[in-house]
Write a protein that holds these residues in place. Sequence first.
Motif, short mmCIF file in Angstrom:
data_model
loop_
_atom_site.label_atom_id
_atom_site.label_comp_id
_atom_site.label_asym_id
_atom_site.label_seq_id
_atom_site.Cartn_x
_atom_site.Cartn_y
_atom_site.Cartn_z
N ILE A 9 0.69 -1.18 -0.03
CA ILE A 9 0.00 0.04 -0.21
C ILE A 9 0.75 1.71 -0.08
O ILE A 9 0.79 2.14 -0.30
CB ILE A 9 -0.83 0.33 1.33
CG1 ILE A 9 -1.56 -1.25 1.21
CG2 ILE A 9 -1.77 1.30 1.28
CD1 ILE A 9 -3.05 -1.71 -0.10
N LEU A 10 1.85 0.99 0.59
CA LEU A 10 2.63 2.70 1.33
C LEU A 10 3.98 2.76 -0.29
O LEU A 10 4.51 1.83 -0.34
CB LEU A 10 3.40 2.46 2.20
CG LEU A 10 4.04 3.55 2.66
CD1 LEU A 10 3.11 5.30 2.64
CD2 LEU A 10 5.05 3.22 3.72
N LEU A 65 -0.77 -2.37 5.45
CA LEU A 65 -0.04 -0.55 5.71
C LEU A 65 0.13 -0.92 7.04
O LEU A 65 0.94 -0.05 7.01
CB LEU A 65 -1.95 0.69 5.83
CG LEU A 65 -1.05 2.07 5.84
CD1 LEU A 65 -0.17 2.21 5.24
CD2 LEU A 65 -2.21 2.62 6.51
N ASN A 66 -0.63 -1.42 8.11
CA ASN A 66 -0.15 -1.57 9.11
C ASN A 66 1.69 -1.96 9.64
O ASN A 66 2.38 -1.12 10.17
CB ASN A 66 -0.75 -1.80 10.19
CG ASN A 66 -0.34 -1.75 11.37
OD1 ASN A 66 -0.03 -0.74 11.80
ND2 ASN A 66 -0.59 -2.74 12.08
N ARG A 98 -10.03 6.66 6.68
CA ARG A 98 -9.92 7.44 8.96
C ARG A 98 -9.16 6.43 9.31
O ARG A 98 -8.73 6.54 9.95
CB ARG A 98 -11.42 7.15 9.31
CG ARG A 98 -11.39 7.41 10.63
CD ARG A 98 -12.71 7.46 11.28
NE ARG A 98 -13.04 8.06 12.80
CZ ARG A 98 -12.95 9.68 13.24
NH1 ARG A 98 -12.17 10.25 12.37
NH2 ARG A 98 -12.52 9.90 14.37
N GLN A 99 -9.09 5.00 8.67
CA GLN A 99 -8.49 4.06 9.58
C GLN A 99 -7.22 4.15 9.30
O GLN A 99 -6.05 4.36 10.23
CB GLN A 99 -8.72 2.44 9.25
CG GLN A 99 -10.53 1.85 9.38
CD GLN A 99 -10.66 0.60 8.88
OE1 GLN A 99 -10.05 -0.90 9.76
NE2 GLN A 99 -11.76 0.54 8.44
N ALA A 100 -6.61 4.58 8.02
CA ALA A 100 -5.65 4.53 7.83
C ALA A 100 -4.38 5.63 8.06
O ALA A 100 -3.59 5.70 8.88
CB ALA A 100 -5.24 4.66 5.95
N LEU A 101 -5.54 6.94 8.24
CA LEU A 101 -4.87 8.58 9.40
C LEU A 101 -4.72 8.02 10.53
O LEU A 101 -4.24 8.34 11.30
CB LEU A 101 -6.14 9.49 9.33
CG LEU A 101 -6.85 10.04 7.44
CD1 LEU A 101 -7.80 10.83 7.86
CD2 LEU A 101 -4.75 10.52 7.14
N TYR A 107 2.25 6.57 14.25
CA TYR A 107 3.32 5.64 13.70
C TYR A 107 3.80 7.36 13.49
O TYR A 107 5.52 7.06 13.21
CB TYR A 107 3.38 4.68 12.07
CG TYR A 107 3.09 3.80 12.83
CD1 TYR A 107 3.64 2.67 13.72
CD2 TYR A 107 1.26 3.28 12.17
CE1 TYR A 107 3.40 1.72 13.97
CE2 TYR A 107 1.16 1.66 13.26
CZ TYR A 107 2.87 1.42 13.80
OH TYR A 107 1.83 -0.43 14.07
N HIS A 108 3.14 8.78 13.95
CA HIS A 108 4.36 10.00 13.50
C HIS A 108 5.01 10.00 12.30
O HIS A 108 5.20 10.37 12.60
CB HIS A 108 5.30 9.79 14.84
CG HIS A 108 4.70 9.34 16.06
ND1 HIS A 108 3.85 10.05 17.04
CD2 HIS A 108 5.59 7.76 16.30
CE1 HIS A 108 4.42 9.59 18.12
NE2 HIS A 108 4.48 8.18 18.12
N PHE A 109 3.88 9.66 11.01
CA PHE A 109 3.81 10.53 9.74
C PHE A 109 2.73 11.59 9.72
O PHE A 109 1.85 11.75 10.57
CB PHE A 109 3.45 9.02 8.91
CG PHE A 109 4.32 8.25 8.66
CD1 PHE A 109 5.48 7.92 7.94
CD2 PHE A 109 4.64 6.92 9.85
CE1 PHE A 109 6.12 7.46 7.58
CE2 PHE A 109 5.23 6.48 9.11
CZ PHE A 109 6.62 5.93 8.50
#
Length: 138
Positions: A9-10, A65-66, A98-101, A107-109
Amino acid sequence: MQVIKAKSILQKVGGHSNQWFGIDYNINLYKGCSHGCIYCDSRSSCYQIDHFDEVRIKDNEIAILNKELQSKKKKGVVGIGAMSDTYNPFEKNLEITRQALKLLQFYHFGVSIDTKSDLVVRDIDILKQMKNVIIKFT
């Protein structure tokens, strides 16, 4: 809604994209877009996205993503919405963005969001907790 496979994803962003857009990473939580904007570069045949007007989600994308975020030593700004509007009509119920945010904040991004939707206001509680936030309305 169709669910498609995703390995990642990233994506790390480099070169001119990093300098021009001010992002270090990019994610597209949805594939395709229902807005139908005639000026949209993502509709270009060079991207080879069949049925671009059909919005699809990615299987296990929040779990993927996590895993990807927790493995990154270098924090940075994550661009969301470059290839499709992350606040499309389906987001209201699915809350994938919302979950991704929440993960990005945990994780401080930082985040840079491109959208046409005022639904982004729904997530103001998370965005206010983040260090770097850019929201661009088209």
